[in-house]
Design an enzyme around this catalytic site. Structure first.
Site, PDB file in Angstrom:
ATOM      1  N   GLU A 110      25.868  -7.938  16.391  1.00 42.37           N
ATOM      2  CA  GLU A 110      25.639  -7.900  14.944  1.00 42.37           C
ATOM      3  C   GLU A 110      25.895  -6.470  14.485  1.00 42.37           C
ATOM      4  O   GLU A 110      26.087  -5.574  15.310  1.00 42.37           O
ATOM      5  CB  GLU A 110      24.209  -8.349  14.602  1.00 42.37           C
ATOM      6  N   HIS A 224      19.937  -7.441   2.597  1.00 40.92           N
ATOM      7  CA  HIS A 224      20.922  -8.043   3.502  1.00 40.92           C
ATOM      8  C   HIS A 224      22.231  -8.225   2.747  1.00 40.92           C
ATOM      9  O   HIS A 224      22.235  -8.721   1.625  1.00 40.92           O
ATOM     10  CB  HIS A 224      20.411  -9.388   4.028  1.00 40.92           C
ATOM     11  N   ARG A 270      23.467  -2.442   8.002  1.00 38.85           N
ATOM     12  CA  ARG A 270      23.281  -3.246   6.792  1.00 38.85           C
ATOM     13  C   ARG A 270      23.256  -2.445   5.485  1.00 38.85           C
ATOM     14  O   ARG A 270      23.775  -2.894   4.472  1.00 38.85           O
ATOM     15  CB  ARG A 270      21.951  -3.998   6.891  1.00 38.85           C
ATOM     16  N   HIS A 331      15.754  -8.495   1.784  1.00 35.74           N
ATOM     17  CA  HIS A 331      15.676  -9.226   3.056  1.00 35.74           C
ATOM     18  C   HIS A 331      14.475  -8.858   3.917  1.00 35.74           C
ATOM     19  O   HIS A 331      13.858  -9.716   4.520  1.00 35.74           O
ATOM     20  CB  HIS A 331      16.963  -8.957   3.838  1.00 35.74           C
ATOM     21  N   ARG A 366      16.606  -1.073   9.330  1.00 36.27           N
ATOM     22  CA  ARG A 366      16.432  -1.814  10.584  1.00 36.27           C
ATOM     23  C   ARG A 366      17.775  -2.249  11.167  1.00 36.27           C
ATOM     24  O   ARG A 366      18.624  -2.790  10.468  1.00 36.27           O
ATOM     25  CB  ARG A 366      15.577  -3.058  10.329  1.00 36.27           C
TER      26      ARG A 366
HETATM   27  C1  LIG Z   1      16.387 -15.550   6.514  1.00 37.11           C
HETATM   28  C2  LIG Z   1      15.888 -14.574   7.538  1.00 37.11           C
HETATM   29  C3  LIG Z   1      16.589 -14.396   8.720  1.00 37.11           C
HETATM   30  C4  LIG Z   1      16.132 -13.494   9.673  1.00 37.11           C
HETATM   31  N1  LIG Z   1      16.806 -13.357  10.858  1.00 37.11           N
HETATM   32  C5  LIG Z   1      16.310 -12.537  11.809  1.00 37.11           C
HETATM   33  C6  LIG Z   1      16.922 -12.464  13.096  1.00 37.11           C
HETATM   34  O1  LIG Z   1      17.900 -13.153  13.378  1.00 37.11           O
HETATM   35  N2  LIG Z   1      16.387 -11.611  14.011  1.00 37.11           N
HETATM   36  C7  LIG Z   1      15.303 -10.836  13.742  1.00 37.11           C
HETATM   37  O2  LIG Z   1      14.873 -10.071  14.607  1.00 37.11           O
HETATM   38  N3  LIG Z   1      14.699 -10.902  12.542  1.00 37.11           N
HETATM   39  C8  LIG Z   1      15.159 -11.741  11.582  1.00 37.11           C
HETATM   40  N4  LIG Z   1      14.535 -11.817  10.376  1.00 37.11           N
HETATM   41  C9  LIG Z   1      13.290 -11.053  10.173  1.00 37.11           C
HETATM   42  C10 LIG Z   1      12.157 -11.729  10.925  1.00 37.11           C
HETATM   43  O3  LIG Z   1      12.333 -13.120  10.882  1.00 37.11           O
HETATM   44  C11 LIG Z   1      10.815 -11.400  10.323  1.00 37.11           C
HETATM   45  O4  LIG Z   1      10.700 -10.024  10.129  1.00 37.11           O
HETATM   46  C12 LIG Z   1       9.693 -11.844  11.240  1.00 37.11           C
HETATM   47  O5  LIG Z   1       9.849 -13.203  11.575  1.00 37.11           O
HETATM   48  C13 LIG Z   1       8.346 -11.611  10.577  1.00 37.11           C
HETATM   49  O6  LIG Z   1       7.375 -12.275  11.322  1.00 37.11           O
HETATM   50  P1  LIG Z   1       5.868 -12.126  10.895  1.00 37.11           P
HETATM   51  O7  LIG Z   1       5.093 -12.964  11.854  1.00 37.11           O
HETATM   52  O8  LIG Z   1       5.506 -10.713  10.743  1.00 37.11           O
HETATM   53  O9  LIG Z   1       5.817 -12.776   9.415  1.00 37.11           O
HETATM   54  P2  LIG Z   1       6.108 -14.273   8.960  1.00 37.11           P
HETATM   55  O10 LIG Z   1       6.850 -15.022   9.963  1.00 37.11           O
HETATM   56  O11 LIG Z   1       6.675 -14.222   7.598  1.00 37.11           O
HETATM   57  O12 LIG Z   1       4.648 -14.906   8.880  1.00 37.11           O
HETATM   58  C14 LIG Z   1       3.715 -14.480   7.931  1.00 37.11           C
HETATM   59  C15 LIG Z   1       2.510 -15.402   7.991  1.00 37.11           C
HETATM   60  O13 LIG Z   1       1.452 -14.870   7.215  1.00 37.11           O
HETATM   61  C16 LIG Z   1       0.848 -15.905   6.459  1.00 37.11           C
HETATM   62  N5  LIG Z   1       0.230 -15.296   5.292  1.00 37.11           N
HETATM   63  C17 LIG Z   1       0.756 -14.408   4.411  1.00 37.11           C
HETATM   64  N6  LIG Z   1      -0.143 -14.085   3.472  1.00 37.11           N
HETATM   65  C18 LIG Z   1      -1.271 -14.775   3.765  1.00 37.11           C
HETATM   66  C19 LIG Z   1      -2.543 -14.891   3.159  1.00 37.11           C
HETATM   67  N7  LIG Z   1      -2.862 -14.227   2.035  1.00 37.11           N
HETATM   68  N8  LIG Z   1      -3.461 -15.710   3.717  1.00 37.11           N
HETATM   69  C20 LIG Z   1      -3.168 -16.428   4.841  1.00 37.11           C
HETATM   70  N9  LIG Z   1      -1.969 -16.357   5.449  1.00 37.11           N
HETATM   71  C21 LIG Z   1      -1.050 -15.545   4.924  1.00 37.11           C
HETATM   72  C22 LIG Z   1       1.996 -16.847   6.141  1.00 37.11           C
HETATM   73  O14 LIG Z   1       1.511 -18.127   5.806  1.00 37.11           O
HETATM   74  C23 LIG Z   1       2.755 -16.814   7.458  1.00 37.11           C
HETATM   75  O15 LIG Z   1       2.187 -17.725   8.352  1.00 37.11           O
HETATM   76  C24 LIG Z   1      14.970 -12.725   9.416  1.00 37.11           C
HETATM   77  C25 LIG Z   1      14.279 -12.899   8.223  1.00 37.11           C
HETATM   78  C26 LIG Z   1      14.723 -13.816   7.287  1.00 37.11           C
HETATM   79  C27 LIG Z   1      13.963 -13.986   6.015  1.00 37.11           C
END
Ligand SMILES: Cc1cc2nc3c(=O)[nH]c(=O)nc-3n(C[C@H](O)[C@H](O)[C@H](O)COP(=O)(O)OP(=O)(O)OC[C@H]3O[C@@H](n4cnc5c(N)ncnc54)[C@H](O)[C@@H]3O)c2cc1C
Length: 487
Positions: A110, A224, A270, A331, A366
């Site tokens: 990438e 992005h 990016r 993004h 990133r």
């Molecule tokens: C379209 C897309 C493609 C991506 N592709 C990649 C990739 O290929 N490789 C890579 O490394 N990264 C990628 N990323 C980035 C990566 O996916 C995210 O940074 C990562 O998954 C974040 O994980 P997280 O667990 O921190 O947050 P999330 O997976 O967003 O989870 C957040 C959680 O917090 C909960 N939450 C939030 N606020 C509250 C609240 N007030 N009360 C209770 N629960 C709450 C939500 O319900 C959710 O369960 C991508 C992101 C996107 C949007």
């Protein structure tokens, strides 16, 4: 109800923390939506990992270049070194990464990566990882999970946290815990156009801020370069891996304009690609540019990118012989709740992991596919740290268990949904790829007015109320910090 550890968030970072905690600890995971509605589930490209020791230096170097050398070097080295353990753990719980005929993991490229190191599950890596984590966490006897529980407040009383949540829109639940882990993800919904899921309103960051925790570098937002150009506000991502597999960025006439801007062309980091597209769109007055992978083998495209192929076909674009219209959108968030290598915030017993945290590994920008890696490594380290602390702590029984369901939130007036739109318009105008200082100064004034309304207008304290409060808090912090940085 009381628990040893409460984790707010059920994305990769929240669930991976939960399954890495000592199984003697009682754990509650709260999720504001369903277990599948989060950014983790949307991750397409994969996970960057140096799986051989001699690859580590290159991965560090590429991450530093993308991050403009503003990375926290100790945490970065740690992340790269620890990666292999987490990939092995994922495989051990059943995560299936794509392999070649000999059974070796397939790796892709990438933007910003000098060699192929991204392992993947087709174009739905996040979904594959998350589904296996959900399976393990739901089967674990020490882990309770509550969906549709929106956490709006956490306060610290003596050595414990009281966590308040609105459950299924009409009840307030209160819990107590010794250790609180915020794993609430990003804040893309403060923008009009984002790849993020609907949950991304910066809740955890606002809660940490209100608790007095240090918040760092919130102005570091990643845009992005290639989201599908549709009318939707939540925009479908065309993964960077499409460029990694050879797609070209072209204008309406098929001209590969990236060669005007950077020698690495489509595979520059990016921030550079996003800014180049923005310039190209402004220069030629285009609404979008195009991504073209139609010169590759049709079967390869369908097999490697089944979801992107299907999504585009649904809107009438066959990517095996047509160009995909794309634009940059919000993004990812590089800044967040300041943590050390063990996920500890500046408040004792409060931890933060994943996208809502700031470990500093990404620097100013990133490197693609480093985010899931950060979620995995630092969630495991935080879980280990909590488990070790808890074992040493003898006085771990609460005297009484007083917390139960409460009445629904007070207030008379229904919140005005227009506030969300106002915030999104401000952010889109003031800080989209480039900062517009005048719009940012004006935007802060408008946000202050909204915050004042929230105080004065006796609104019902429902989920929308708190989301708007949180969006105001994080947007204001972003704009203030961005303005400070240009001075
Ligand atoms: C379209 C897309 C493609 C991506 N592709 C990649 C990739 O290929 N490789 C890579 O490394 N990264 C990628 N990323 C980035 C990566 O996916 C995210 O940074 C990562 O998954 C974040 O994980 P997280 O667990 O921190 O947050 P999330 O997976 O967003 O989870 C957040 C959680 O917090 C909960 N939450 C939030 N606020 C509250 C609240 N007030 N009360 C209770 N629960 C709450 C939500 O319900 C959710 O369960 C991508 C992101 C996107 C949007």
């Amino acid at each position: 109800m009381q628990y040893d550890v409460i984790i707010v968030g059920s994305g990769v970072s929240g669930l991976y923390t939960s399954i890495n905690l000592d199984s003697n600890l009682s754990v509650l995971v709260l999720s504001k939506s369903s277990l599948e509605n989060n950014n983790s589930n949307l991750a397409q490209g994969g996970i960057a990992a140096a799986l051989e020791e001699d690859e580590e230096q290159d991965h560090i170097k590429d991450t530093l270049i993308a991050g403009n050398y503003k990375n926290n070097i100790d945490n970065l080295k740690l992340m790269i070194k620890e990666a292999k353990k987490d990939i092995e753990k994922l495989i051990s719980i059943g995560v299936e990464f794509d392999k070649d005929k000999q059974g070796n993991l397939l790796k892709t490229l990438e933007g910003g990566h000098s060699r192929k190191r991204i392992i993947h599950h087709k174009d739905a890596t996040g979904k594959e990882v998350l589904s296996k984590l959900i399976q393990v966490a739901t089967e674990a006897e020490n882990i309770d999970i509550i969906e549709n529980a929106f956490v709006y407040d956490a306060c610290k009383i003596n050595d414990s946290f009281i966590v308040s949540a609105i459950y299924e829109d009409n009840k307030v639940l209160k819990f107590r815990c010794r250790y609180l882990v915020l794993a609430t993800g990003g804040l893309g919904k403060i923008y009009k156009y984002t790849t993020n899921s609907s949950i991304a309103t910066g809740d955890g960051i606002a809660i940490a801020y209100l608790l007095g925790a240090k918040i760092s570098n919130l102005n570091l937002i990643q845009f992005h370069p290639t989201a599908l150009c549709e009318e939707n506000e939540e925009r479908f991502l065309i993964s960077e891996a499409v460029r990694g597999e050879g797609a070209h960025l072209v204008d309406q006439n098929g001209y590969r304009f990236m060669e005007l801007y950077d020698d690495r062309k489509e595979l520059a980091p990016r921030d550079i690609v996003s800014l180049s597209i923005l310039k190209e769109m402004k220069r030629k007055n285009y609404k979008c540019v195009y991504l073209d992978i139609s010169h590759k083998d049709k079967d390869f495209i369908k097999e490697r990118f089944p979801n992107i192929y299907k999504k585009c076909l649904d809107i009438g674009i066959d990517i095996t012989n047509e160009k995909i219209p794309v634009t940059p959108v919000q993004h990812y968030l590089m800044g967040g709740i300041y943590v050390n290598k063990n996920g500890q915030t500046t408040i004792n017993r409060l931890y933060a992991v994943g996208e809502c945290s700031y470990t500093g590994v990404h620097g100013n920008n990133r490197l693609a596919s480093n985010s899931l890696l950060e979620c995995l490594v630092f969630s495991r380290l935080a879980a280990r740290h909590i488990s070790l602390r808890k074992r040493k702590c003898l006085n771990n029984i609460f005297k009484e268990d007083i917390f139960k369901e409460d009445k629904y939130c007070i207030g008379i007036n229904k919140i005005n949904f227009n506030y969300k739109k106002q915030i999104q318009d401000i952010m889109q105008r003031a800080y989209f790829i480039q900062l517009d200082v005048n719009s940012a100064i004006h935007g802060i004034g408008v946000i202050d007015n909204i915050l004042n309304d929230l105080k004065e207008l006796n609104y019902v304290k429902d989920i929308h109320f708190y989301e708007i409060r949180n969006m105001c808090i994080v947007s204001k912090l972003i704009l203030q910090e961005s303005i400070r940085n240009v001075k």
